[in-house]
Design an enzyme around this catalytic site. Structure first.
Site, PDB file in Angstrom:
ATOM      1  CE  LYS A  13      -6.725  -4.341  -6.810  1.00  0.00           C
ATOM      2  NZ  LYS A  13      -5.441  -3.618  -6.911  1.00  0.00           N
ATOM      3  NE  ARG A  88      -8.247  -1.952 -12.311  1.00  0.00           N
ATOM      4  CZ  ARG A  88      -7.814  -3.189 -12.150  1.00  0.00           C
ATOM      5  NH1 ARG A  88      -8.582  -4.114 -11.675  1.00  0.00           N
ATOM      6  NH2 ARG A  88      -6.588  -3.494 -12.490  1.00  0.00           N
ATOM      7  NE  ARG A 123       2.397  -8.347  -8.647  1.00  0.00           N
ATOM      8  CZ  ARG A 123       1.239  -7.725  -8.852  1.00  0.00           C
ATOM      9  NH1 ARG A 123       0.225  -7.944  -8.044  1.00  0.00           N
ATOM     10  NH2 ARG A 123       1.111  -6.877  -9.842  1.00  0.00           N
ATOM     11  NE  ARG A 156       0.259  -8.659 -12.974  1.00  0.00           N
ATOM     12  CZ  ARG A 156      -0.760  -8.190 -12.257  1.00  0.00           C
ATOM     13  NH1 ARG A 156      -1.198  -8.880 -11.219  1.00  0.00           N
ATOM     14  NH2 ARG A 156      -1.328  -7.051 -12.557  1.00  0.00           N
ATOM     15  NE  ARG A 167      -0.691  -2.514 -13.286  1.00  0.00           N
ATOM     16  CZ  ARG A 167       0.014  -3.366 -12.538  1.00  0.00           C
ATOM     17  NH1 ARG A 167       1.283  -3.608 -12.828  1.00  0.00           N
ATOM     18  NH2 ARG A 167      -0.545  -3.973 -11.522  1.00  0.00           N
TER      19      ARG A 167
HETATM   20  P1  AP5 Z   1      -0.995  -7.971  -4.600  1.00  0.00           P
HETATM   21  O1  AP5 Z   1      -1.895  -8.602  -3.607  1.00  0.00           O
HETATM   22  O2  AP5 Z   1      -0.516  -8.788  -5.745  1.00  0.00           O
HETATM   23  O3  AP5 Z   1      -1.603  -6.575  -5.077  1.00  0.00           O
HETATM   24  P2  AP5 Z   1      -2.896  -6.248  -5.945  1.00  0.00           P
HETATM   25  O4  AP5 Z   1      -3.610  -5.139  -5.249  1.00  0.00           O
HETATM   26  O5  AP5 Z   1      -3.658  -7.490  -6.255  1.00  0.00           O
HETATM   27  O6  AP5 Z   1      -2.169  -5.649  -7.216  1.00  0.00           O
HETATM   28  P3  AP5 Z   1      -2.368  -5.939  -8.784  1.00  0.00           P
HETATM   29  O7  AP5 Z   1      -1.132  -5.422  -9.462  1.00  0.00           O
HETATM   30  O8  AP5 Z   1      -2.753  -7.345  -9.027  1.00  0.00           O
HETATM   31  O9  AP5 Z   1      -3.560  -4.995  -9.070  1.00  0.00           O
HETATM   32  P4  AP5 Z   1      -4.020  -4.438 -10.373  1.00  0.00           P
HETATM   33  O10 AP5 Z   1      -5.306  -3.898  -9.921  1.00  0.00           O
HETATM   34  O11 AP5 Z   1      -3.130  -3.485 -11.053  1.00  0.00           O
HETATM   35  O12 AP5 Z   1      -3.979  -5.701 -11.373  1.00  0.00           O
HETATM   36  P5  AP5 Z   1      -5.094  -6.715 -11.887  1.00  0.00           P
HETATM   37  O13 AP5 Z   1      -4.489  -8.052 -11.991  1.00  0.00           O
HETATM   38  O14 AP5 Z   1      -6.343  -6.541 -11.133  1.00  0.00           O
HETATM   39  O15 AP5 Z   1       0.284  -7.386  -3.782  1.00  0.00           O
HETATM   40  C1  AP5 Z   1       1.386  -6.810  -4.452  1.00  0.00           C
HETATM   41  C2  AP5 Z   1       2.699  -7.355  -3.875  1.00  0.00           C
HETATM   42  O16 AP5 Z   1       2.885  -6.876  -2.542  1.00  0.00           O
HETATM   43  C3  AP5 Z   1       2.733  -8.878  -3.785  1.00  0.00           C
HETATM   44  O17 AP5 Z   1       4.035  -9.301  -4.045  1.00  0.00           O
HETATM   45  C4  AP5 Z   1       2.361  -9.159  -2.304  1.00  0.00           C
HETATM   46  O18 AP5 Z   1       2.919 -10.360  -1.836  1.00  0.00           O
HETATM   47  C5  AP5 Z   1       2.944  -7.944  -1.606  1.00  0.00           C
HETATM   48  N1  AP5 Z   1       2.176  -7.496  -0.441  1.00  0.00           N
HETATM   49  C6  AP5 Z   1       0.808  -7.393  -0.361  1.00  0.00           C
HETATM   50  N2  AP5 Z   1       0.441  -6.901   0.844  1.00  0.00           N
HETATM   51  C7  AP5 Z   1       1.593  -6.672   1.535  1.00  0.00           C
HETATM   52  C8  AP5 Z   1       1.888  -6.140   2.843  1.00  0.00           C
HETATM   53  N3  AP5 Z   1       0.911  -5.751   3.667  1.00  0.00           N
HETATM   54  N4  AP5 Z   1       3.189  -6.014   3.204  1.00  0.00           N
HETATM   55  C9  AP5 Z   1       4.183  -6.382   2.360  1.00  0.00           C
HETATM   56  N5  AP5 Z   1       3.996  -6.900   1.129  1.00  0.00           N
HETATM   57  C10 AP5 Z   1       2.698  -7.040   0.711  1.00  0.00           C
HETATM   58  O19 AP5 Z   1      -5.348  -6.137 -13.352  1.00  0.00           O
HETATM   59  C11 AP5 Z   1      -4.363  -6.210 -14.336  1.00  0.00           C
HETATM   60  C12 AP5 Z   1      -4.866  -5.609 -15.634  1.00  0.00           C
HETATM   61  O20 AP5 Z   1      -6.035  -6.319 -16.088  1.00  0.00           O
HETATM   62  C13 AP5 Z   1      -5.306  -4.150 -15.584  1.00  0.00           C
HETATM   63  O21 AP5 Z   1      -4.226  -3.274 -15.708  1.00  0.00           O
HETATM   64  C14 AP5 Z   1      -6.261  -4.102 -16.792  1.00  0.00           C
HETATM   65  O22 AP5 Z   1      -5.556  -4.060 -18.000  1.00  0.00           O
HETATM   66  C15 AP5 Z   1      -6.964  -5.435 -16.708  1.00  0.00           C
HETATM   67  N6  AP5 Z   1      -8.185  -5.378 -15.860  1.00  0.00           N
HETATM   68  C16 AP5 Z   1      -8.432  -6.102 -14.734  1.00  0.00           C
HETATM   69  N7  AP5 Z   1      -9.621  -5.798 -14.206  1.00  0.00           N
HETATM   70  C17 AP5 Z   1     -10.160  -4.852 -15.014  1.00  0.00           C
HETATM   71  C18 AP5 Z   1     -11.376  -4.107 -14.980  1.00  0.00           C
HETATM   72  N8  AP5 Z   1     -12.288  -4.296 -14.024  1.00  0.00           N
HETATM   73  N9  AP5 Z   1     -11.571  -3.204 -15.970  1.00  0.00           N
HETATM   74  C19 AP5 Z   1     -10.691  -3.006 -16.965  1.00  0.00           C
HETATM   75  N10 AP5 Z   1      -9.512  -3.656 -17.048  1.00  0.00           N
HETATM   76  C20 AP5 Z   1      -9.248  -4.580 -16.081  1.00  0.00           C
HETATM   77 MG    MG Z   2      -3.951  -8.656  -8.003  1.00  0.00          MG
END
Ligand code: AP5
Ligand code: MG
Length: 210
Positions: A13, A88, A123, A156, A167
């Site tokens: 994402k 979410r 990552r 991270r 997660r």
């Molecule tokens: P990346 O793009 O970093 O993936 P992502 O989908 O952004 O994954 P996240 O781990 O950031 O998502 P998340 O939803 O768990 O965390 P968030 O920060 O939102 O890609 C992953 C890796 O793969 C990277 O290294 C990238 O380079 C690589 N890659 C990508 N595409 C590729 C491809 N096609 N081929 C090869 N490699 C590839 O949330 C974190 C925490 O915050 C949550 O757990 C929660 O505690 C809190 N939080 C955030 N939002 C909310 C909400 N709305 N409600 C409640 N709690 C929340």
């Molecule tokens: Mg992310």
């Protein structure tokens, strides 16, 4: 255009949000990034969110809803935005509707759980500016420092394997029901997230134009 990116942790994402937003000239808004910044600065919000985030749990709905309400009222959101990681839960999706915001499309980046562990353990994020890399598919020049600001790349805290399992469980239980929520409104676009980075970006942009 007002967009949502849906998908499991590590589906891509954040990475795709950066590419797609550049192309569409809209801001990418990541609730995860906002909360991480608050945690780093030890603000009230950061302190409230810390224990949830560390264990891989969701931060309470009312906290993130308030964050989004404030962020979306800023000037740069007037001509559209992309939400990465919000909503979410169904409660969050309903709150977004309650703000009178009409979302155009919801892009669901689909990726099997088997690939996610590889994506997240490889990552690396910049401890300075938060830029995201992957040791193999999106490396920085030396895989140790950030190409953008020169600071160190780190794993991270919530990318430790035990936390990733939690997660993923939470994603399936609380976030995946949003696929149905938006499919019923004819807004959902499913994109295969397993393909290489540029192919995924091209698929998303093509689907948004179609
Ligand atoms: P990346 O793009 O970093 O993936 P992502 O989908 O952004 O994954 P996240 O781990 O950031 O998502 P998340 O939803 O768990 O965390 P968030 O920060 O939102 O890609 C992953 C890796 O793969 C990277 O290294 C990238 O380079 C690589 N890659 C990508 N595409 C590729 C491809 N096609 N081929 C090869 N490699 C590839 O949330 C974190 C925490 O915050 C949550 O757990 C929660 O505690 C809190 N939080 C955030 N939002 C909310 C909400 N709305 N409600 C409640 N709690 C929340
Ligand atoms: Mg992310």
């Amino acid at each position: 255009m007002k967009l949502i990116f849906l998908g499991a942790p590590g589906a891509g994402k954040g990475t795709q949000a950066e590419f797609v937003c550049k192309e569409l000239s809209i801001p990418a808004i990541s609730t995860g990034a906002i909360i991480r910044a608050a945690l780093k600065n030890q603000t009230e919000l950061g302190k409230k969110a810390e224990s949830y985030m560390k264990s891989g749990a969701l931060v309470p709905d009312e906290v993130v809803i308030e964050i989004i309400k404030e962020r979306l009222s800023e000037d740069d959101c007037k001509n559209g935005f992309l939400l990465d990681g919000f909503p979410r839960t169904v409660v969050q999706a309903e709150a977004l509707e309650g703000m009178g915001i009409e979302i155009d499309r919801v892009v669901n980046i689909v990726l099997g759980d088997d690939v996610i562990i590889d994506r997240l353990t490889n990552r690396r994020v910049c401890e300075g500016c938060g830029a995201t890399y992957h040791l193999i598919s999106l490396p920085s020049k030396d895989n140790v420092h950030c190409d953008k600001c020169g600071k160190k790349l780190i794993l991270r805290k919530d990318d430790e394997p035990e936390t990733v399992v939690n997660r993923l469980k939470i994603y399936h239980e609380q976030t995946q029901p949003l696929e149905d929520f938006y499919a019923k409104k004819n807004k959902l676009i499913n994109i295969d997230g397993k393909r290489e980075l540029k192919a995924v970006t091209a698929d998303i942009l093509a689907a948004l134009k179609g």
